[in-house]
Motif scaffolding. Sequence first.
Motif, mmCIF file in Angstrom:
data_model
loop_
_atom_site.group_PDB
_atom_site.id
_atom_site.type_symbol
_atom_site.label_atom_id
_atom_site.label_comp_id
_atom_site.label_asym_id
_atom_site.label_seq_id
_atom_site.Cartn_x
_atom_site.Cartn_y
_atom_site.Cartn_z
ATOM 1 N N GLY A 58 0.779 -1.232 0.000
ATOM 2 C CA GLY A 58 0.000 0.000 0.000
ATOM 3 C C GLY A 58 0.810 1.281 0.000
ATOM 4 N N ARG A 59 2.101 1.192 0.289
ATOM 5 C CA ARG A 59 2.892 2.421 0.427
ATOM 6 C C ARG A 59 3.214 3.050 -0.926
ATOM 7 N NH1 ARG A 59 7.827 2.418 4.604
ATOM 8 N NH2 ARG A 59 8.857 1.081 3.078
ATOM 9 N N ARG A 60 3.661 2.228 -1.904
ATOM 10 C CA ARG A 60 3.984 2.794 -3.215
ATOM 11 C C ARG A 60 2.696 3.291 -3.856
ATOM 12 N NH1 ARG A 60 6.039 -0.813 -7.543
ATOM 13 N NH2 ARG A 60 7.101 -1.779 -5.814
ATOM 14 N N GLY A 61 2.736 4.519 -4.342
ATOM 15 C CA GLY A 61 1.563 5.145 -4.943
ATOM 16 C C GLY A 61 0.742 5.966 -3.970
ATOM 17 N N ALA A 62 0.997 5.785 -2.675
ATOM 18 C CA ALA A 62 0.258 6.547 -1.660
ATOM 19 C C ALA A 62 0.689 8.012 -1.687
ATOM 20 C CB ALA A 62 0.510 5.950 -0.271
ATOM 21 N N SER A 63 -0.153 8.856 -1.153
ATOM 22 C CA SER A 63 0.138 10.287 -1.141
ATOM 23 C C SER A 63 0.680 10.729 0.210
ATOM 24 C CB SER A 63 -1.126 11.093 -1.441
ATOM 25 O OG SER A 63 -0.847 12.479 -1.349
ATOM 26 N N ALA A 64 1.733 11.532 0.142
ATOM 27 C CA ALA A 64 2.303 12.162 1.337
ATOM 28 C C ALA A 64 2.186 13.681 1.215
ATOM 29 C CB ALA A 64 3.764 11.754 1.484
ATOM 30 N N ALA A 65 1.388 14.141 0.254
ATOM 31 C CA ALA A 65 1.314 15.560 -0.068
ATOM 32 C C ALA A 65 0.926 16.431 1.121
ATOM 33 C CB ALA A 65 0.341 15.791 -1.222
ATOM 34 N N SER A 66 0.086 15.924 2.017
ATOM 35 C CA SER A 66 -0.361 16.747 3.146
ATOM 36 C C SER A 66 0.560 16.640 4.363
ATOM 37 C CB SER A 66 -1.783 16.364 3.552
ATOM 38 O OG SER A 66 -1.804 15.017 3.998
ATOM 39 N N ASN A 67 1.569 15.781 4.289
ATOM 40 C CA ASN A 67 2.479 15.605 5.422
ATOM 41 C C ASN A 67 3.362 16.846 5.589
ATOM 42 O OD1 ASN A 67 5.231 14.834 6.556
ATOM 43 N ND2 ASN A 67 4.020 13.026 7.056
ATOM 44 N N PRO A 68 3.387 17.436 6.797
ATOM 45 C CA PRO A 68 4.199 18.650 7.007
ATOM 46 C C PRO A 68 5.685 18.446 6.711
ATOM 47 C CG PRO A 68 2.703 18.303 8.849
ATOM 48 C CD PRO A 68 2.620 17.083 7.979
ATOM 49 N N GLY A 69 6.226 17.269 6.995
ATOM 50 C CA GLY A 69 7.633 16.996 6.699
ATOM 51 C C GLY A 69 7.902 16.996 5.205
ATOM 52 N N PHE A 70 6.982 16.428 4.428
ATOM 53 C CA PHE A 70 7.115 16.439 2.977
ATOM 54 C C PHE A 70 7.049 17.878 2.465
ATOM 55 C CE2 PHE A 70 4.899 16.766 -1.107
ATOM 56 C CZ PHE A 70 5.848 16.180 -1.926
ATOM 57 N N GLN A 71 6.117 18.649 2.983
ATOM 58 C CA GLN A 71 5.969 20.033 2.540
ATOM 59 C C GLN A 71 7.226 20.847 2.843
ATOM 60 O OE1 GLN A 71 2.291 21.369 4.295
ATOM 61 N NE2 GLN A 71 1.081 19.942 3.077
ATOM 62 N N ARG A 72 7.831 20.614 4.024
ATOM 63 C CA ARG A 72 9.093 21.300 4.371
ATOM 64 C C ARG A 72 10.188 20.941 3.375
ATOM 65 N NH1 ARG A 72 8.201 19.976 9.550
ATOM 66 N NH2 ARG A 72 9.634 18.243 9.427
ATOM 67 N N ALA A 73 10.299 19.643 3.075
ATOM 68 C CA ALA A 73 11.330 19.186 2.135
ATOM 69 C C ALA A 73 11.094 19.772 0.745
ATOM 70 C CB ALA A 73 11.367 17.661 2.083
ATOM 71 N N MET A 74 9.845 19.929 0.342
ATOM 72 C CA MET A 74 9.548 20.522 -0.959
ATOM 73 C C MET A 74 9.974 21.988 -1.008
ATOM 74 S SD MET A 74 8.575 18.430 -3.202
ATOM 75 C CE MET A 74 8.157 19.670 -4.411
ATOM 76 N N HIS A 75 10.103 22.605 0.151
ATOM 77 C CA HIS A 75 10.609 23.985 0.215
ATOM 78 C C HIS A 75 12.123 24.009 0.431
ATOM 79 C CE1 HIS A 75 6.314 24.900 0.839
ATOM 80 N NE2 HIS A 75 6.645 25.977 0.145
ATOM 81 N N GLY A 76 12.769 22.842 0.297
ATOM 82 C CA GLY A 76 14.222 22.763 0.348
ATOM 83 C C GLY A 76 14.807 22.495 1.717
ATOM 84 N N GLU A 77 13.972 22.213 2.704
ATOM 85 C CA GLU A 77 14.457 21.999 4.075
ATOM 86 C C GLU A 77 14.457 20.517 4.440
ATOM 87 O OE1 GLU A 77 12.497 24.413 7.057
ATOM 88 O OE2 GLU A 77 11.894 25.814 5.480
#
Length: 178
Positions: A58-77
């Motif tokens: 179930g993990r592959r293909g799942a969404s992490a878009a709303s995860n705060p850690g993912f969002q931080r990393a998307m901003h380069g942190e």
Amino acid sequence: RRLLDQLAATLPHSLLGQPARLEAWLAERHRLNPVFNLGLLVIDTGGRVIADFPQVAGRRGASAASNPGFQRAMHGEAGIGAPLFGTFTKQPALPMGVPLKDGRGRVEAVLVGVTALTAPDFLDRINQGRIGETGGFLLVSPVDKRFVAASDPDLLLKPTPPPGVNLLHDRAMSGFRG
């Protein structure tokens, strides 16, 4: 976290479009240093898990878009995420993530490592520690208001008490050390 930085620096970005080869690359690194015993994952810029090893149903293909850690990393942190109960692994876990940047500094994906909070040699001194006959240790995440590790396994990932219930805990949460 340094291991993730090293992996991010050596991950061939050409593999981001080749999930099978990317998983083989993750598998090889995982076998060499399995510190992230619940897995290494690569998440695309849309928040979708495109590769993971070891594979978890179930993990592959799942969404992490709303995860705060993912969002931080998307901003380069890069950073350590909030301790959580793994949606797919069903284990208490600590995720860490680093952005995978192209030559111009743009984030192309996020590399995540996940470690079980109960993994051998990870937090053993806290989990197995005792003070006297009845005392023990607690590791608290003040930001998340959760017990991350404890001599009493029933406290793992439980919320900390609300203010006013335990005055010593209230002092510690407000920064007192001593």
